[in-house]
Structure formats: C-alpha cells, structure tokens
Enzyme design. Structure first.
Site, short mmCIF file in Angstrom:
data_model
loop_
_atom_site.label_atom_id
_atom_site.label_comp_id
_atom_site.label_asym_id
_atom_site.label_seq_id
_atom_site.Cartn_x
_atom_site.Cartn_y
_atom_site.Cartn_z
CB ILE A 106 1.73 6.32 6.25
CG1 ILE A 106 0.84 7.23 7.08
CG2 ILE A 106 2.93 5.90 7.08
CD1 ILE A 106 0.13 6.50 8.20
CB THR A 127 -1.90 6.99 -1.43
OG1 THR A 127 -2.51 8.01 -0.65
CG2 THR A 127 -2.53 5.68 -1.04
N GLY A 138 0.81 -1.22 0.00
CA GLY A 138 0.00 0.00 0.00
C GLY A 138 0.83 1.26 0.00
CB ALA A 139 4.24 1.93 -0.83
CE1 TYR A 151 -7.81 1.15 10.36
CE2 TYR A 151 -8.10 2.36 12.42
CZ TYR A 151 -7.32 2.03 11.31
OH TYR A 151 -6.06 2.56 11.18
#
Length: 305
Positions: A34, A32, A29-30, A182
């Site tokens: 952090i 966007t 998930g890189a 979550y």
C-alpha cells in the site's frame, strides 16, 4: 456478477486531482504494498520522501516510481521504526535538509510477527506500529505546524476492533498472541489519532488551534506481503486473493486522506473506502487515549504537551 463483485471488493476511490507542487510528503514503509502505491500516486502530485528500513528495496521502488511518473523528486531516506535512534537520526537529517513538510503518512507496519522486541525493548507490533510513529510524529510536528495547512495520516486497520490497550502488559511479556498484538497496535493508532487531533485543535490548556489535521484509516483487506510471517495467512491470502484489494485499491483511502480538498478541516476521524467509518467503542475512549499518550511519552522519554 463477477465484475460487480470485484468492484465491491475494490471499494472507494480517491477522485481528487489536487496537485501538490512545492509540497513535501513523507511516507513510511513505502517500498512495497500500500505504501508504494500511495507513493506512486502522490509522486504524480508533489515531492515524496520514502522512509524505509530496507534501502535497497526502497531505491528499487523509488526508481520505478521516478521512471513512471517523471518526477525526480522521489527520495529515499533510511528509517527503522524498531529503533528510536534511527527515528531520531531520520528526523534530524530531514529537518536539516527540508524547510517544509505538508503531509506525514504513518504507513509502515508489521503484522503477525513471532514474539520479538525492538532495539529499545518494546514488543515489536506496539513498538513499530505505534511507538515508532508516535516518536516520528513528535519530532516532525513543529515542521508540520510551520508548513500548515498540513496533514498527518495514520494507517490503522479494521483489526482495531479486536484490540485493547493492556497497560499492565503493554509489551506482551505475561501473555502474547501475535494476532492480538497486531490488533492492540492498530487500536493504539486510532487512539493516538484521536488524542493528537484533540491537542492540535487547541482543546488543551494554553494552545490555540493549529492548521494541522490528523486522521486514521483502514485500507481494506489487501493482497500484500504484510502476512509474510504467517504460513497459514499467506496460503489463505493466495486462495482468496480475488476477494482482497490490490495494493493500488488499498492505497486509495490513504491518498484520499492526504489530498482530498473536502478534508481540509476534518480531523480526528477514521476512514475506510474513502468515507467515514465506524470506530469501535474502545477506539473512542478518551480516557484510554490520554493514558496511552502519557505512557507512550514515558516509554520514549519525551515530553509532549
């Protein structure tokens, strides 16, 4: 008072200048937020593989990072954590192409999604945030061990304090609240890290300790598009953006856990602002951690001893 308030919000910084020539990092998930800032920092140090579902966004992020850092070894690979088939394909390709893996950063996550299920029928938060990364780590662990010293970094959240592992309703079929879902998944990240570290240290039968560490972290409250599923949160985020970390500030603890020399043999810990942080009692429950481990293996159809 303004600058000092902003400094307080910004939190800890990773001061390590460790270079990682010849080292390989995977960040999920890189494309966007952090994850992208973590990739940008680590690309100044070594080879970075950006593992994302959205290839177009990931390629845009990668070319921006390549241009800025001058590192051509920023590579995009497709990985959809909501589909175990995609996770297995990603791992298979990676293992065929790369002989080493030194750092795995399980960063990708979903937050506040309306009720939905992954391709394998898992509730989306638990499926992506916990089970997807659990399977990915399982598939890559041998390569991490062969490349040791190596590190596994799990991005959790302060939200783990509000979570509990509801074994009787893991997929939220009986009752579902997206905020709590979550929190539950972030607690699962903490428990997974704890049990994984225990196993890697050789505290189980017939295993010697490996030189692979596993730590979890809270990045801080970050101004990112993670809240996109909630109109109210998006609106609040905009109003209070001054009190939120920028993605760069939010990435500091991830980078710290990945590279700081003083963490060489630190494992099973939870960090925030580049220092150890308080873990909720539920996040320290070894029995729940072990049970979650075996239930996760069952759901994924794997044997991980």
């Amino acid at each position: 008072a303004f600058p000092s308030c902003r400094r307080y919000v910004a939190g800890g910084r990773c001061k390590s200048t460790a270079k990682m020539e010849g080292k390989v990092v995977i960040i999920t998930g890189a494309n966007t937020g952090i994850g992208k800032e973590t990739a940008r920092d680590l690309a100044r140090r070594g080879k970075v593989i950006i593992a994302c579902r959205d290839i177009a966004k990931a390629e845009a992020a990668a070319s921006e990072i390549r241009a800025e850092t001058g590192n051509q070894q920023v590579i995009v690979k497709k990985l959809d954590l909501a589909d175990t088939k995609s996770i297995r394909e990603f791992a298979e390709k990676f293992l065929a192409e790369e002989k080493e893996l030194h750092i795995l950063i399980n960063n990708a996550g979903v937050m506040l999604c309306p009720y939905s299920k992954t391709a394998d029928g898992f509730e989306m938060h638990m499926g992506v945030n916990h089970l997807g990364h659990f399977l990915l780590t399982f598939l890559l662990l041998e390569r991490l061990k062969q490349s040791a010293p190596a590190r596994i970094v799990n991005v959790s959240s302060l939200a783990h304090h509000g979570g509990r592992i509801r074994f009787h309703d893991l997929h939220g079929e009986k009752s579902y609240n997206r905020g709590l879902a979550y929190c539950h998944s972030k607690l699962a990240n903490v428990l997974f890290t704890r049990e994984l570290a225990r196993r890697l240290q050789g505290k189980t039968r017939n295993t010697r300790g490996t030189k692979v560490t596993a730590n979890a972290l809270h990045p801080g409250s970050v101004y990112s598009d993670l809240v996109r599923h909630s109109f109210v949160m998006t609106w609040l985020w905009k109003i209070f953006s001054f009190f939120l970390k920028t993605p760069w500030e939010g990435a500091q603890t991830s980078v710290y856990c990945a590279v700081a020399e003083e963490l060489d043999s630190v494992t099973g810990q939870y960090f925030s602002d580049c220092q150890p942080a308080y873990v909720s009692p539920r996040g320290r429950d070894d029995e729940t951690a072990r049970k979650l481990w075996s239930v996760s293996c069952e759901l994924l159809g794997i044997q991980w001893d």
